[in-house]
Design an enzyme around this catalytic site. Structure first.
Site, PDB file in Angstrom:
ATOM      1  N   ARG A  71     -15.885  19.048  64.974  1.00 37.67           N
ATOM      2  CA  ARG A  71     -15.899  17.923  65.929  1.00 37.67           C
ATOM      3  C   ARG A  71     -14.503  17.629  66.484  1.00 37.67           C
ATOM      4  O   ARG A  71     -14.369  17.252  67.644  1.00 37.67           O
ATOM      5  CB  ARG A  71     -16.475  16.673  65.265  1.00 37.67           C
ATOM      6  N   GLY A 130     -27.830  18.074  65.110  1.00 40.56           N
ATOM      7  CA  GLY A 130     -28.450  17.686  63.846  1.00 40.56           C
ATOM      8  C   GLY A 130     -28.679  18.844  62.886  1.00 40.56           C
ATOM      9  O   GLY A 130     -27.863  19.763  62.785  1.00 40.56           O
TER      10      GLY A 130
END
Ligand code: AMP
Length: 397
Positions: A40, A354
């Site tokens: 991220r 996810g």
């Protein structure tokens, strides 16, 4: 919703300006607060470097975990600041608060081409409440607001939505990439367009299924939610996940698929376990042979073959939700094989964040997927055509 007309960081003059850049630094940490996956943070580098090169004063902000509105050292962004300092080759000064004296001072001392970071946004109660007072305080630190945290765009928080009311705004490169690729696929998919939906519950995915029925040629349903569909068709599913109150909805979905000419593909066999536990006894049976006290925890080999055949012929594939309890090795094969089939299909492929993104990465197929979204909830919302407050809030071109 069409978000392609949103202003991007390249459409604004950032030189000499204080730019508040909302990133998604919500990274996993181990017990000693070491970052165990930097993906991220790495995804945000392009926008940060662009701003620095163009002489902005960059103020980074993000949430991390759920500290529930209070300072908690466990959720400090310190490890992120340390990692970023190394990657950027520049000292990233971390304020010890979010909008308090420390933040004001750190921002005041910032020069062009330098970067600092505010502490975890969720140390402030106002953040998740989208409190206008907190949004104003946040905005007062900067001249321009740039959002590059796609993973939180489906939430209306101060740092994702509220703050944009008080500053000129734009999106960063990561958000631009996410919305460009997903819009292209939705508007002009290479056909056949196949959607694979799995995961635990039908109730979480009703809206996306209904929306996809207007777009796709084939809908594959696997994972825990498939047992509700099988039960609605009259099969006994033993102790498998089954939402009895969603049987009618499952029937409606199947009827609607037929009306719309969408081919619906369901599992034909399943790996069943005696109990819901990692090392439980297990075997593979046809879908009409699930014993009374056993439960379906993965798709079987014949189903893998059936789904893979459809995937191989696809022009476009989107995937959300694992095919079984992929966290446990005895029940991960279906998810692994579907990830493999997508990676090897040659189709334009999108994984909606996810668990399915985690699975593709864990099993080594990530680099063969066209696009793995950085936001699970946000990509689902986007793919079903819903509103993302974090995108709506940004200025248009
Ligand atoms: P979701 O967040 O709805 O995409 O669901 C993901 C979760 O569903 C994962 O944690 C899986 O372990 C779980 N899951 C998938 N298939 C099954 C199943 N057959 N029975 C129970 N849980 C499942």
């Amino acid at each position: 919703m069409n978000y392609l007309n949103k202003r991007t960081v390249e459409d604004i003059d950032v030189a000499g300006k204080r730019v508040l850049l909302r990133c998604d630094f919500n990274v996993p940490l181990d017990d000693e607060c070491n970052i165990t996956d930097t993906k991220r943070i790495d995804e945000a580098i392009k926008t940060i470097n662009y701003l620095l090169k163009n002489n902005a004063k960059v103020i980074l902000c993000s949430h991390l975990g759920r500290p529930k509105g209070e300072f908690n050292l466990k959720y400090s962004l310190k490890p992120v600041a340390v990692y970023l300092s190394k990657v950027l080759g520049k000292n990233v000064v971390l304020a010890s608060d979010v909008v308090g004296e420390s933040a004001k001072k750190v921002v005041e001392n910032l020069r062009e081409g330098e970067v600092c970071m505010l502490e975890n946004l969720r140390f402030e109660k106002g953040e998740t409440q989208n409190d206008p007072e907190f949004s104003k305080k946040l905005a007062s630190l900067a001249d321009i607001y740039v959002n590059d945290a796609f993973g939180t765009c489906h939430r209306a928080h101060s740092s994702t939505a509220g703050v944009a009311e008080y500053l000129p705004s734009a999106c960063g490169f990561l958000i631009k990439k996410e919305i460009t690729i997903m819009s292209q696929v939705l508007e002009n998919p290479k056909r056949p367009f196949v959607a694979i939906i799995g995961g635990a519950k039908v109730s979480d995915k009703i809206e996306i299924i209904n929306s996809l029925l207007n777009k796709v040629d084939v809908l594959i349903i696997g994972g825990g939610m498939s047992y509700t569909f099988m039960n609605a068709l009259g099969y006994s599913v033993g102790n498998s996940l089954c939402e009895k109150d969603k049987l009618e909805i499952a029937k409606e979905i199947m009827t609607r698929a037929k009306e719309k000419g969408v081919k619906l593909v369901l599992p034909v066999d399943t790996v069943i376990g005696k109990e819901f536990s990692e090392n439980t006894e297990y075997c593979t049976v046809d879908m009409d042979r699930i014993s009374e006290n056993w439960m379906g925890l993965d798709i079987g080999n014949r189903t893998v073959q059936l789904f893979s055949d459809v995937i191989n012929k696809a022009g476009t594939v989107i995937w959300n939700g694992p095919m079984g309890v992929f966290e446990w090795s005895n029940f991960s094969k279906g998810t692994v094989e579907i990830a493999r089939a997508i990676a090897e299909s040659g189709a334009v492929s999108i994984i909606g964040g996810g668990d399915s993104a985690a699975a593709a990465e864990k099993f080594g197929f990530a680099d063969k997927i066209t696009h793995i979204s950085t936001g699970g909830g946000a990509s689902l919302e986007f793919l079903k055509g819903g509103e993302l407050p974090g995108l709506s809030a940004l200025d248009d071109k």
